[in-house]
Scaffold this motif. Structure first.
Motif, PDB file in Angstrom:
ATOM      1  N   LEU A 163       0.998  -1.172   0.053  1.00 24.39           N
ATOM      2  CA  LEU A 163      -0.037   0.185  -0.120  1.00 24.39           C
ATOM      3  C   LEU A 163       1.036   1.098   0.002  1.00 24.39           C
ATOM      4  CD1 LEU A 163      -2.699  -0.898   2.564  1.00 24.39           C
ATOM      5  CD2 LEU A 163      -2.974  -0.741  -0.121  1.00 24.39           C
ATOM      6  N   ASN A 164       0.426   2.274  -0.807  1.00 23.19           N
ATOM      7  CA  ASN A 164       1.326   3.380  -0.859  1.00 23.19           C
ATOM      8  C   ASN A 164       0.618   4.530   0.242  1.00 23.19           C
ATOM      9  OD1 ASN A 164       2.857   5.610  -1.575  1.00 23.19           O
ATOM     10  ND2 ASN A 164       1.906   5.975  -3.578  1.00 23.19           N
ATOM     11  N   ILE A 165       1.293   4.362   1.407  1.00 23.69           N
ATOM     12  CA  ILE A 165       0.734   5.229   2.560  1.00 23.69           C
ATOM     13  C   ILE A 165       1.805   5.933   3.081  1.00 23.69           C
ATOM     14  CG2 ILE A 165       0.543   3.091   3.945  1.00 23.69           C
ATOM     15  CD1 ILE A 165      -1.741   4.182   5.410  1.00 23.69           C
ATOM     16  N   LYS A 192      -7.639   0.532   1.221  1.00 19.45           N
ATOM     17  CA  LYS A 192      -7.238  -0.478   0.134  1.00 19.45           C
ATOM     18  C   LYS A 192      -7.919  -0.092  -1.162  1.00 19.45           C
ATOM     19  CE  LYS A 192      -6.297  -4.765   0.781  1.00 19.45           C
ATOM     20  NZ  LYS A 192      -6.438  -6.108   0.934  1.00 19.45           N
ATOM     21  N   SER A 195      -6.833   2.993  -2.482  1.00 22.55           N
ATOM     22  CA  SER A 195      -5.568   2.840  -3.336  1.00 22.55           C
ATOM     23  C   SER A 195      -5.551   2.436  -4.572  1.00 22.55           C
ATOM     24  CB  SER A 195      -4.760   2.071  -2.482  1.00 22.55           C
ATOM     25  OG  SER A 195      -5.264   0.685  -2.586  1.00 22.55           O
ATOM     26  N   PRO A 200      -1.856   8.341  -3.713  1.00 20.85           N
ATOM     27  CA  PRO A 200      -1.025   7.813  -2.316  1.00 20.85           C
ATOM     28  C   PRO A 200      -2.029   8.046  -1.222  1.00 20.85           C
ATOM     29  CG  PRO A 200      -0.371   9.893  -2.992  1.00 20.85           C
ATOM     30  CD  PRO A 200      -1.090   9.412  -4.244  1.00 20.85           C
ATOM     31  N   ILE A 201      -1.998   7.091   0.006  1.00 19.86           N
ATOM     32  CA  ILE A 201      -2.946   7.325   1.138  1.00 19.86           C
ATOM     33  C   ILE A 201      -2.055   8.446   1.941  1.00 19.86           C
ATOM     34  CG2 ILE A 201      -4.056   6.254   2.791  1.00 19.86           C
ATOM     35  CD1 ILE A 201      -3.975   3.634   1.274  1.00 19.86           C
TER      36      ILE A 201
END
Length: 339
Positions: A163-165, A192, A195, A200-201
């Motif tokens: 995940l891009n967080i 999710k 995403s 990005p988160i």
């Protein structure tokens, strides 16, 4: 038995005849049961029975466990809502039921795997039955994790899912769910889905998608009061009223928070550590940490005196004395005078 070791053994196919899952962390309970289910093959070939002890008898569970499957190597029996190991539970076993249970866990049917699920963080360790469960079954604790453990678990999951967080967003998520693993995993499903947009988160995304729990808001309210930030306390209270929370229910939560602050402070003065206090009071370790932080700003005597005032106001609110919505504002003048 260590939780991670139990999972590794199950994945290797090293199954025990009797498991006991003990603790209130629902996500870990469900994760273990799912991993166990995966070892039994496809759903079509699964010979499984679920017994809820709040609706069915222990004899029914043991009857299932003693049966042999005609089409699968093992039968899986999940026994939910097991309460008879608790000190003050109304779920009692007869002498014959207890004897039959002891006989079974000492000599289980090797063609069955039975799982007893105890959804509580404490059992009566003095009971003969409890000692037998701890000794004769794979006794797996899934109590609420400590703050650092929840943080590590979530970080590993985020990395595994790629995940891009941002770090700030991940931290905000944990704060908003009070470092409770089950709630965090539930909210991550929303993140999710977000995403999938390819964005990005960020912390703003978390603030938009993940609501604060009521308990989190009440802590923020009491914390603002303890810091004498009257404007912030009033704003939070008004927001909660606008969200249709009843003043009486809010007041009860405020009482609970101050009780926790006082109890944590007292136990800490007696030498208890955060984890010990959490276990003694049966609350999440993160709540104890926050309570101790708040309690450091005030002396015990004025806190106790104000707690008595809270109890008195609670009585007035429930008996219709005064206007429910204004009691909090009247109390603020006394709250900010805490030493």
């Amino acid at each position: 038995m260590d939780y991670q070791k139990a999972i590794q053994d199950v994945k290797k196919g090293n199954l025990k005849a009797v498991y006991t899952i003990f603790g209130s962390e629902l996500f870990l309970q469900q994760e273990f049961l799912q991993i166990l289910l995966n070892q039994f093959g496809e759903a079509d070939n699964l010979d499984m029975a679920k017994i809820d002890l709040s609706e069915q008898s222990l004899d029914a569970a043991l009857d299932e466990a003693e049966m042999f499957s005609f089409f699968a190597e093992y039968r899986l029996i999940i026994v939910e809502n097991v309460q008879f190991l608790n000190a003050n539970s109304s779920q009692k076993l007869s002498t014959s039921e207890e004897k039959r249970l002891l006989d079974y866990i000492n000599n289980p049917n090797e063609a069955s795997v039975i799982v007893f699920v105890i959804p509580f963080d404490q059992v009566d360790k003095r009971k003969k039955l409890t000692k037998a469960f701890q000794k004769q079954t794979a006794f797996i604790e899934v109590n609420p994790l400590k703050e650092q453990e929840v943080s590590r678990y979530i970080q590993r999951y985020i990395e595994g899912e790629q995940l891009n967080i941002t770090r700030e967003a991940s931290q905000e998520l944990l704060v908003r769910v009070n470092y409770q693993l089950t709630e965090a995993m539930g909210e991550i499903s929303k993140l999710k889905s977000f995403s999938l947009t390819g964005q990005p988160i960020t912390i703003d995304v978390v603030r938009t998608l993940v609501p604060r729990t009521l308990e989190s808001n009440v802590f923020e309210l009491t914390d603002a009061v303890m810091k004498k930030r009257v404007d912030k306390a009033v704003q939070i209270y008004q927001d909660l009223i606008l969200m249709k929370h009843e003043p009486i229910a809010l007041h009860a939560l405020i009482i609970s928070q101050f009780r926790l602050i006082i109890q944590s402070k007292l136990l800490n003065q007696q030498g208890y550590l955060e984890a010990d206090i959490a276990k003694e009071l049966s609350v999440h370790p993160y709540r104890v940490k926050l309570a101790l932080q708040s309690g450091r700003r005030s002396n015990l005597k004025p806190l106790a005196e104000f707690y008595d005032e809270l109890i008195e106001v609670d009585y007035h609110m429930k008996t219709g004395v005064g206007i429910k919505e204004t009691h909090f504002y009247l109390l603020l003048t006394k709250l900010v005078s805490l030493a």
